[in-house]
Write a protein that holds these residues in place. Structure first.
Motif, PDB file in Angstrom:
ATOM      1  N   ARG A  30       5.595   6.102  -2.449  1.00  0.00           N
ATOM      2  CA  ARG A  30       6.501   5.928  -3.765  1.00  0.00           C
ATOM      3  C   ARG A  30       6.063   7.102  -4.821  1.00  0.00           C
ATOM      4  O   ARG A  30       5.024   7.123  -5.032  1.00  0.00           O
ATOM      5  CB  ARG A  30       6.226   4.546  -4.311  1.00  0.00           C
ATOM      6  N   GLY A  88      -2.954  -4.392  -7.236  1.00  0.00           N
ATOM      7  CA  GLY A  88      -2.214  -5.753  -7.153  1.00  0.00           C
ATOM      8  C   GLY A  88      -3.028  -6.897  -7.350  1.00  0.00           C
ATOM      9  O   GLY A  88      -4.011  -6.774  -8.183  1.00  0.00           O
ATOM     10  N   GLY A  89      -2.845  -7.962  -6.733  1.00  0.00           N
ATOM     11  CA  GLY A  89      -3.456  -9.273  -7.015  1.00  0.00           C
ATOM     12  C   GLY A  89      -4.815  -8.886  -6.611  1.00  0.00           C
ATOM     13  O   GLY A  89      -5.776  -9.658  -7.159  1.00  0.00           O
ATOM     14  N   MET A  93      -9.163  -9.496  -8.565  1.00  0.00           N
ATOM     15  CA  MET A  93     -10.064 -10.548  -7.827  1.00  0.00           C
ATOM     16  C   MET A  93     -11.543 -10.044  -8.095  1.00  0.00           C
ATOM     17  O   MET A  93     -11.926  -8.952  -7.785  1.00  0.00           O
ATOM     18  CB  MET A  93     -10.084 -10.724  -6.616  1.00  0.00           C
ATOM     19  N   THR A 101       4.266  -1.874   0.805  1.00  0.00           N
ATOM     20  CA  THR A 101       5.161  -2.881   0.426  1.00  0.00           C
ATOM     21  C   THR A 101       6.506  -2.477   0.689  1.00  0.00           C
ATOM     22  O   THR A 101       6.610  -1.241   0.750  1.00  0.00           O
ATOM     23  CB  THR A 101       4.943  -3.061  -1.036  1.00  0.00           C
ATOM     24  N   PHE A 102       7.260  -3.538   0.743  1.00  0.00           N
ATOM     25  CA  PHE A 102       8.808  -3.152   1.112  1.00  0.00           C
ATOM     26  C   PHE A 102       9.057  -2.116   2.303  1.00  0.00           C
ATOM     27  O   PHE A 102       9.706  -1.098   2.337  1.00  0.00           O
ATOM     28  CB  PHE A 102       9.492  -2.740   0.056  1.00  0.00           C
ATOM     29  N   ARG A 141      -2.039   0.246   2.091  1.00  0.00           N
ATOM     30  CA  ARG A 141      -1.165  -0.474   1.625  1.00  0.00           C
ATOM     31  C   ARG A 141       0.146  -0.612   1.681  1.00  0.00           C
ATOM     32  O   ARG A 141       0.765   0.498   1.159  1.00  0.00           O
ATOM     33  CB  ARG A 141      -1.582  -1.036   0.223  1.00  0.00           C
ATOM     34  N   LEU A 172       2.288   2.157  -0.208  1.00  0.00           N
ATOM     35  CA  LEU A 172       2.433   2.724  -1.710  1.00  0.00           C
ATOM     36  C   LEU A 172       2.491   3.912  -2.036  1.00  0.00           C
ATOM     37  O   LEU A 172       3.163   4.393  -2.872  1.00  0.00           O
ATOM     38  CB  LEU A 172       1.541   2.002  -2.399  1.00  0.00           C
ATOM     39  N   GLN A 179      -3.775  -2.163 -11.625  1.00  0.00           N
ATOM     40  CA  GLN A 179      -2.515  -2.435 -11.356  1.00  0.00           C
ATOM     41  C   GLN A 179      -2.298  -1.974 -10.000  1.00  0.00           C
ATOM     42  O   GLN A 179      -1.030  -2.857  -9.314  1.00  0.00           O
ATOM     43  CB  GLN A 179      -1.701  -1.490 -12.449  1.00  0.00           C
ATOM     44  N   LEU A 180      -2.746  -0.994  -9.439  1.00  0.00           N
ATOM     45  CA  LEU A 180      -2.063  -0.505  -8.088  1.00  0.00           C
ATOM     46  C   LEU A 180      -2.616  -1.408  -7.113  1.00  0.00           C
ATOM     47  O   LEU A 180      -2.144  -1.437  -5.739  1.00  0.00           O
ATOM     48  CB  LEU A 180      -2.274   0.972  -7.723  1.00  0.00           C
ATOM     49  N   VAL A 228       6.522   7.178  -7.987  1.00  0.00           N
ATOM     50  CA  VAL A 228       6.234   6.306  -9.111  1.00  0.00           C
ATOM     51  C   VAL A 228       4.239   6.207  -8.633  1.00  0.00           C
ATOM     52  O   VAL A 228       3.784   6.453  -9.680  1.00  0.00           O
ATOM     53  CB  VAL A 228       6.767   5.232  -9.502  1.00  0.00           C
TER      54      VAL A 228
HETATM   55  C1  LIG Z   1      -4.416 -14.967 -10.811  1.00  0.00           C
HETATM   56  C2  LIG Z   1      -3.195 -14.983  -9.819  1.00  0.00           C
HETATM   57  C3  LIG Z   1      -2.594 -15.891  -9.190  1.00  0.00           C
HETATM   58  C4  LIG Z   1      -1.488 -16.030  -8.563  1.00  0.00           C
HETATM   59  N1  LIG Z   1      -0.765 -17.016  -8.210  1.00  0.00           N
HETATM   60  C5  LIG Z   1       0.251 -16.815  -7.081  1.00  0.00           C
HETATM   61  C6  LIG Z   1       1.062 -18.130  -6.850  1.00  0.00           C
HETATM   62  O1  LIG Z   1       0.866 -19.079  -7.406  1.00  0.00           O
HETATM   63  N2  LIG Z   1       1.850 -17.982  -5.711  1.00  0.00           N
HETATM   64  C7  LIG Z   1       2.068 -16.863  -5.345  1.00  0.00           C
HETATM   65  O2  LIG Z   1       2.969 -16.933  -4.332  1.00  0.00           O
HETATM   66  N3  LIG Z   1       1.468 -15.780  -5.530  1.00  0.00           N
HETATM   67  C8  LIG Z   1       0.692 -15.546  -6.554  1.00  0.00           C
HETATM   68  N4  LIG Z   1      -0.207 -14.778  -6.773  1.00  0.00           N
HETATM   69  C9  LIG Z   1       0.159 -13.429  -6.061  1.00  0.00           C
HETATM   70  C10 LIG Z   1       0.996 -12.595  -7.006  1.00  0.00           C
HETATM   71  O3  LIG Z   1       2.194 -12.700  -7.041  1.00  0.00           O
HETATM   72  C11 LIG Z   1       0.863 -11.128  -6.262  1.00  0.00           C
HETATM   73  O4  LIG Z   1      -0.501 -10.740  -6.492  1.00  0.00           O
HETATM   74  C12 LIG Z   1       1.749 -10.098  -6.935  1.00  0.00           C
HETATM   75  O5  LIG Z   1       3.125 -10.389  -6.326  1.00  0.00           O
HETATM   76  C13 LIG Z   1       1.477  -8.616  -6.278  1.00  0.00           C
HETATM   77  O6  LIG Z   1       1.415  -8.726  -4.833  1.00  0.00           O
HETATM   78  P1  LIG Z   1       0.197  -8.173  -4.327  1.00  0.00           P
HETATM   79  O7  LIG Z   1      -1.089  -8.433  -4.689  1.00  0.00           O
HETATM   80  O8  LIG Z   1       0.254  -8.173  -2.487  1.00  0.00           O
HETATM   81  O9  LIG Z   1       0.372  -6.674  -4.427  1.00  0.00           O
HETATM   82  P2  LIG Z   1       1.365  -5.414  -3.714  1.00  0.00           P
HETATM   83  O10 LIG Z   1       2.682  -6.005  -3.399  1.00  0.00           O
HETATM   84  O11 LIG Z   1       0.498  -4.943  -2.660  1.00  0.00           O
HETATM   85  O12 LIG Z   1       1.349  -4.403  -4.789  1.00  0.00           O
HETATM   86  C14 LIG Z   1       0.112  -3.621  -5.346  1.00  0.00           C
HETATM   87  C15 LIG Z   1       0.745  -2.858  -6.649  1.00  0.00           C
HETATM   88  O13 LIG Z   1       1.465  -1.531  -6.010  1.00  0.00           O
HETATM   89  C16 LIG Z   1       2.468  -1.338  -6.771  1.00  0.00           C
HETATM   90  N5  LIG Z   1       3.673  -1.645  -6.165  1.00  0.00           N
HETATM   91  C17 LIG Z   1       4.163  -2.565  -5.149  1.00  0.00           C
HETATM   92  N6  LIG Z   1       5.224  -2.109  -4.663  1.00  0.00           N
HETATM   93  C18 LIG Z   1       5.671  -1.173  -5.422  1.00  0.00           C
HETATM   94  C19 LIG Z   1       6.987  -0.209  -5.420  1.00  0.00           C
HETATM   95  N7  LIG Z   1       7.858  -0.683  -4.416  1.00  0.00           N
HETATM   96  N8  LIG Z   1       7.036   0.766  -6.180  1.00  0.00           N
HETATM   97  C20 LIG Z   1       6.092   1.343  -6.825  1.00  0.00           C
HETATM   98  N9  LIG Z   1       4.959   0.423  -7.006  1.00  0.00           N
HETATM   99  C21 LIG Z   1       4.696  -0.519  -6.334  1.00  0.00           C
HETATM  100  C22 LIG Z   1       2.433  -2.269  -8.123  1.00  0.00           C
HETATM  101  O14 LIG Z   1       1.564  -1.625  -9.118  1.00  0.00           O
HETATM  102  C23 LIG Z   1       1.492  -3.527  -7.635  1.00  0.00           C
HETATM  103  O15 LIG Z   1       0.731  -4.111  -8.520  1.00  0.00           O
HETATM  104  C24 LIG Z   1      -1.324 -14.717  -7.712  1.00  0.00           C
HETATM  105  C25 LIG Z   1      -2.049 -13.394  -8.037  1.00  0.00           C
HETATM  106  C26 LIG Z   1      -2.986 -13.670  -9.148  1.00  0.00           C
HETATM  107  C27 LIG Z   1      -3.835 -12.256  -9.166  1.00  0.00           C
END
Ligand SMILES: Cc1cc2nc3c(=O)[nH]c(=O)nc-3n(C[C@H](O)[C@H](O)[C@H](O)COP(=O)(O)OP(=O)(O)OC[C@H]3O[C@@H](n4cnc5c(N)ncnc54)[C@H](O)[C@@H]3O)c2cc1C
Ligand SMILES: Cc1cc2nc3c(=O)[nH]c(=O)nc-3n(C[C@H](O)[C@H](O)[C@H](O)COP(=O)(O)OP(=O)(O)OC[C@H]3O[C@@H](n4cnc5c(N)ncnc54)[C@H](O)[C@@H]3O)c2cc1C
Lengths: 389, 259
Positions: free
Chosen positions: A288, A349-350, A354, A280-281, A278, A285, A346-347, A290
């Motif tokens: 990083r 993410g969304g 699910m 990000t930025f 995965r 992941l 947590q890691l 952390v």
């Molecule tokens: C129930 C639910 C409702 C939601 N509703 C909306 C909505 O209405 N609109 C919308 O746009 N989105 C929505 N989301 C999406 C939500 O904003 C994203 O899940 C969230 O921004 C995290 O993105 P991601 O899931 O892609 O995780 P990722 O960006 O892949 O990150 C995964 C994990 O990696 C870690 N991580 C990420 N980047 C870094 C870093 N740079 N350094 C260290 N650790 C890091 C964190 O622990 C993070 O949780 C929703 C999600 C859920 C679960």
């Protein structure tokens, strides 16, 4: 030599992991939706000998000890199974030993017929995977305080008559019999007996199938008993119930300890892979610091829990008294599992939030481990007593 | 019925396989050894046949010390005894030498059937069963997806590209099986424990009555002179779909001679 490194334990691990990958992991979603596992799984597990491990061959078991049991649970989780499957498929692990103990006592006392009656009807079919057993101790009024349970069994000639209620009983909607704790004597621990109650006995009903946060493939029942008559022969020693429960708490707690850290290990493995894939930025992941530190901390907690619990399991298998260590192993294993599952979600993410993502299921499943089989606070209380404080 | 099953230890299917720099043979130390997957089906078939009508199953493997694990695995599944052919001179043997040694060991032991997997995952030659049959002068009943034995008559369904042929022979015979034939069992807990006490006979090249000069790397009919790593995956071609995506994909596929 490391008892977990013998060629036989390695072969057992391969068998259980392969069995889980083929017969369990592909069906997890279906079973979670159905709220139970099929009897066919029980039969298939029996064919590999998994159900019989920990039970001697002369009662229909496969032999083996706590170390073998540890290997089995570790590999069910490693192969993509869950704490819920362990609870559902191996429920007899907490119920059947009480019947085996009584059968052995009868044998030793020269009552072969009485022993075989119990073994043939209630033990062999369960270990062969053709019948299901539950242990019913907890009541609506309280679970932690076993000594004060209220279900009553009154002797009436050759029978006992049972009235009361039980709740949160694993596998009891499917069970063919339950090993039930009831009061036959005075107040307190000394008045408790265990009684085998076939679930088709008149007056025995499953009042409700309970819906719950995790362990969703494991059915959980509320039971009602109104004037349930069973032969007095089904009593596993009058007023011997509390002692029998206490005797087997050690293996139950070790089982929960292993379920805890093995869940943690699986969460760590899934998360390690995920954080490599995965991005990000603009970076994975796993690049990083952390994130890497989080993975290292998950590993630390899981490995410490594993090495400790395995050591306690080996000591128990060697006949050492490990009551205090087993409950410490439980607390440590459960804490490691909870931590790792939480960080995994947590890691992820969304995606981690699910339904259908494996770590989401572990996050929910792991939560019960610190409540059942002796809640964490109750364990700590017991620890203080065993420490002589 | 007395059945021999030939089982080979191969590097774990999922492991990266390497050749050694020293003599350009497969590096069997670097990866975990497992029983060749198709050989599990062979063991299973032998067990099913003897469970149905009685008899004995002997697992036979030629390979380095480590290959004993694979014989043991067959015993854990349920085979009665094992033969492990192990000898330093065997290192680097090709299919011709392997079939020579196996046939010498298997001859005159009264086996009604000798069952093989139809191919190994490391060399993928798929010729050893046929060679052993030829050397023993018995029918070769290869690529079976079903095996039936009645008295001294053997019937198989030979898997073909489009279906199967029904083939009949007398016994003794060599059979090779394909994976459709059954579902191999996992060693049960009891099987694992029982295997600790089952005998494995160790056989050397001399015991087999084979001259060491006929086996090993030096006697192999083909020789690896050099090898190179598979080139890293190229980046691939990205086609943006601006309406002509379908045509571009078709052009690409035809350039690569896929269509
Ligand atoms: C129930 C639910 C409702 C939601 N509703 C909306 C909505 O209405 N609109 C919308 O746009 N989105 C929505 N989301 C999406 C939500 O904003 C994203 O899940 C969230 O921004 C995290 O993105 P991601 O899931 O892609 O995780 P990722 O960006 O892949 O990150 C995964 C994990 O990696 C870690 N991580 C990420 N980047 C870094 C870093 N740079 N350094 C260290 N650790 C890091 C964190 O622990 C993070 O949780 C929703 C999600 C859920 C679960
Ligand atoms: C999914 C599931 C499956 C189960 N399966 C079975 C089964 O198969 N058979 C069976 O008999 N039971 C089963 N149980 C019941 C389980 O053993 C009990 O839930 C457990 O013993 C706790 O009892 P309780 O729920 O009545 O909580 P209580 O005893 O009411 O305790 C509630 C909480 O209070 C705290 N607490 C309790 N006592 C103390 C104290 N002295 N000091 C400080 N804090 C304290 C703890 O945090 C505890 O979690 C199951 C429960 C669940 C949820």
């Amino acid at each position: 030599m490391d008892p977990f490194g013998s060629p036989e334990r390695i072969a057992l691990a391969d068998t259980v992991r392969g069995f889980t990958q083929d017969h369990i992991a592909p069906h997890m979603d279906t079973w979670e939706q159905a709220g139970e596992i099929p009897l066919a799984l029980q039969r298939a597990a029996a064919a590999t000998g998994i159900l019989g491990v920990g039970f001697p061959e002369d009662v229909g078991g496969s032999g083996g000890d706590t170390v073998d049991m540890t290997v089995i649970i570790e590999q069910i989780l490693a192969g993509g199974g869950t704490g819920g499957v362990v609870a559902a498929m191996l429920t007899h692990g907490i119920a059947t030993p009480h019947i085996v103990d009584e059968a052995r006592r009868r044998r030793a006392a020269g009552d072969r017929v009485g022993a075989d009656r119990l073994l043939d009807r209630f033990v062999r079919p369960v270990l062969a995977g053709t019948a299901v057993a539950s242990l019913a101790v907890t009541e609506p009024d309280g679970g932690s305080d076993v000594a004060n349970l209220r279900t009553r069994a009154v002797r009436d000639g050759d029978e006992v008559v049972i009235t009361g209620a039980k709740t949160y009983i694993t596998s009891a909607t499917r069970a063919d019999h339950v090993v039930l704790a009831a009061r036959t004597g005075e107040a307190g621990a000394a008045g408790v007996s265990l009684i085998v109650v076939p679930t088709d006995t008149p007056g025995f009903t499953v009042a409700r199938r309970l819906d719950k946060m995790g362990w969703r493939c494991s059915d959980t029942a509320e039971l009602s008993l109104t004037d349930v008559r069973v032969p007095a022969d089904n009593v596993l020693g009058f007023e011997q119930g509390f002692a029998s429960l206490a005797r087997h708490f050690v293996t139950e707690r070790l089982t929960l300890a292993v379920t805890g850290y093995a869940t943690g290990q699986r969460c760590l493995d899934l998360t390690t892979e995920w954080t490599r894939d995965r991005t990000t930025f603009g970076k994975p992941l796993a690049s990083r610091q952390v994130v890497r530190h989080t993975l290292a901390e998950m590993h630390r907690q899981v490995d410490v829990a594993r090495v400790y619990a395995r050591d306690v399991a080996a000591r128990h298998a060697a006949g050492e008294e490990v009551t205090l260590r087993a409950l410490l192993a439980k607390q440590t294993g459960v804490a490691a599992g909870e931590f790792a599952a939480d960080r995994a979600v947590q890691l992820f993410g969304g995606a981690g939030y699910m339904t259908g993502t494996e770590v989401e299921r572990h996050y929910r499943d792991v939560r019960i481990l610190g409540i059942g089989g002796g809640a964490t606070e109750v364990m700590t209380d017991l620890a203080t007593r065993l420490m002589g404080l | 019925m007395k059945i021999a099953v030939c089982v080979k230890q191969v590097p774990d299917t999922w492991a990266e396989k390497k050749l050694t720099d020293a003599d350009r043979t497969l590096d069997r130390e670097s990866a975990d050894g497992v029983m060749n997957e198709l050989d599990e089906y062979a063991v299973e078939e032998a067990l099913l046949l003897t469970e149905a009508s009685g008899g004995e199953v002997v697992a036979v493997s030629m390979g380095p010390d480590k290959a004993e694990e694979t014989v043991r695995k067959a015993l854990q599944m349920g085979a009665d005894s094992g033969i492990h052919i192990v000898d330093d001179s065997l290192h680097g043997s090709d299919a011709i030498a392997t079939s020579l040694v196996l046939s010498k060991v298997l001859a005159d032991k009264g086996f009604d059937l000798i069952i093989f997997g139809s191919e190994s995952t490391d060399a993928r030659m798929s010729v050893v069963p046929a060679m052993v049959a030829e050397r023993l002068g018995v029918p070769q009943m290869t690529f079976a997806n079903k095996v039936e034995v009645a008295g001294e008559t053997l019937k198989i369904q030979r898997q073909t590209e489009y279906g199967y042929d029904e083939v009949e022979s007398s016994t003794p015979a060599v059979v090779s099986v394909v994976e459709k034939i059954n579902e191999p069992r996992y060693p049960s807990f009891k099987g694992i424990m029982a295997a600790k006490k089952k005998p494995i006979e160790t056989v050397t090249v001399a015991d087999a009555g084979v001259d060491a000069g006929q086996v090993g790397l030096a006697a192999a009919w083909s020789q690896v002179d050099q090898f190179s790593e598979r080139p890293p995956k190229a980046a691939g071609v990205k086609i943006e779909d601006d309406g002509s995506g379908g045509v571009k994909i078709a052009e690409y596929l035809s350039e690569q001679k896929f269509i």
